[in-house]
Design an enzyme around this catalytic site. Structure first.
Site, PDB file in Angstrom:
ATOM      1  N   GLU A 142       3.181  -8.291   4.718  1.00 15.65           N
ATOM      2  CA  GLU A 142       2.869  -7.892   5.139  1.00 15.65           C
ATOM      3  C   GLU A 142       2.382  -7.447   6.518  1.00 15.65           C
ATOM      4  OE1 GLU A 142      -1.794  -6.866   4.536  1.00 15.65           O
ATOM      5  OE2 GLU A 142      -1.872  -8.761   4.134  1.00 15.65           O
ATOM      6  N   ASP A 177      -0.914  -2.111   3.226  1.00 16.31           N
ATOM      7  CA  ASP A 177      -1.896  -2.444   3.999  1.00 16.31           C
ATOM      8  C   ASP A 177      -2.313  -1.194   4.292  1.00 16.31           C
ATOM      9  OD1 ASP A 177      -5.189  -2.834   4.711  1.00 16.31           O
ATOM     10  OD2 ASP A 177      -4.450  -4.672   4.318  1.00 16.31           O
ATOM     11  N   GLN A 203      -2.656  -2.713  -0.348  1.00 13.03           N
ATOM     12  CA  GLN A 203      -5.023  -2.463   0.032  1.00 13.03           C
ATOM     13  C   GLN A 203      -5.370  -1.629   0.645  1.00 13.03           C
ATOM     14  OE1 GLN A 203      -4.240  -6.656   1.675  1.00 13.03           O
ATOM     15  NE2 GLN A 203      -4.508  -7.817   0.068  1.00 13.03           N
ATOM     16  N   GLU A 239      -9.685  -5.469  -0.274  1.00 11.90           N
ATOM     17  CA  GLU A 239      -9.846  -6.176   0.841  1.00 11.90           C
ATOM     18  C   GLU A 239     -10.555  -5.711   1.965  1.00 11.90           C
ATOM     19  OE1 GLU A 239      -7.066 -10.072   2.505  1.00 11.90           O
ATOM     20  OE2 GLU A 239      -6.373  -7.257   2.729  1.00 11.90           O
TER      21      GLU A 239
END
Length: 268
Positions: A142, A177, A203, A239
């Protein structure tokens, strides 16, 4: 879209084991969290089963989190510790039933050549990906923005693609993300399309303050549509840090679901 509540950031008004029931009561079908290692796997498995929740993913052990470490995969001399952490994470994944693990790269310490950190990271990923492949697990990398995490090695999707290519493992994939990507790179619709072939988990959070995804500069309903057009059918990890109580900030989720209901379209 299938949304997973990140229990490390959401429902924090409650002790961690109680957050599973809160997520289920709020309408989530799945959860994720940073680390499970402070609890017996059996305790967490019981909460998942009792609340009929899927577990999307969690992270490999990060080193000394309290001392500021954010993963050790890029740190020369820590290979044995890293490999022990991989084994520990796989054991938890087997007990909890999730199929994805995220490997945090780590912060490049002062004095360590970035190229050496990258070589160490690639070598550790090869080991971890092989172990995960034997366990029928997907390993994720990530990109994390360096405003929130100064010095973090894996900071851009372009680097993620390079690393995944160098490792060459079929089960090494991208955790995208969109909060981090907006801060580091922007142009999110293009970023989603360009990385659709590697993306295995997504995310979200509002930018720039990491609150609910209905605030800030990113228009997530549009990006959800882009994800749908790419064929993405994985989880959307929520998140973010709620502005207040978690339940009070879930209007964005209700609105999205109501929009699906009104349209009559199935985007699952």
């Amino acid at each position: 879209m299938r949304f997973a509540a990140n229990l490390s950031l959401l429902f924090t008004e409650r002790p961690f084991p109680e957050r599973f029931a809160a997520a289920a009561a709020a309408g989530f079908d799945a959860v994720e969290f940073l680390f499970p290692y402070g609890f017996p796997a059996e305790t967490l498995a019981a909460e998942l089963n009792a609340n009929n929740l899927a577990l999307a993913l969690f992270n490999l052990p990060p080193g000394d989190w309290e001392a500021g470490e954010r993963g050790i995969a890029c740190l020369p001399g820590r290979e044995a510790e890293f490999r022990a952490g991989v084994d520990r994470a796989i054991a938890y994944a087997r007990a909890l039933g999730n199929r994805r693990l995220h490997c945090m790269a780590g912060i490049v310490p002062p004095g360590l050549d970035r190229a050496m950190a990258l070589e160490t990271y690639v070598g550790n990923l090869r080991v971890a990906a092989s172990a995960c492949l034997d366990a029928r697990l997907t390993l994720l990398v990530e990109p994390i923005n360096t405003r929130d995490m100064p010095g973090y090695l894996m900071d851009r999707t372009t680097l993620a693609r390079e690393v995944i290519g160098r490792v060459g493992a079929p089960n090494l994939r991208l955790q995208l993300d969109l909060y981090h990507a907006q801060i580091s790179e922007g142009d999110l619709a293009t970023r989603i399309r360009a990385n659709a072939d590697l993306t295995d988990h997504v995310q979200i959070a509002g930018v720039p303050d990491r609150h609910e995804p209905d605030s800030g500069e990113v228009h997530y309903p549009y990006l959800f549509e882009i994800l749908a057009t790419t064929g993405y059918d994985g989880f959307i990890g929520c998140e973010y840090r709620p502005r207040g109580r978690t339940e009070e900030g879930l209007g964005w989720l209700a609105a999205w679901r109501a929009g699906i209901d009104r349209s009559g379209l199935d985007r699952s």
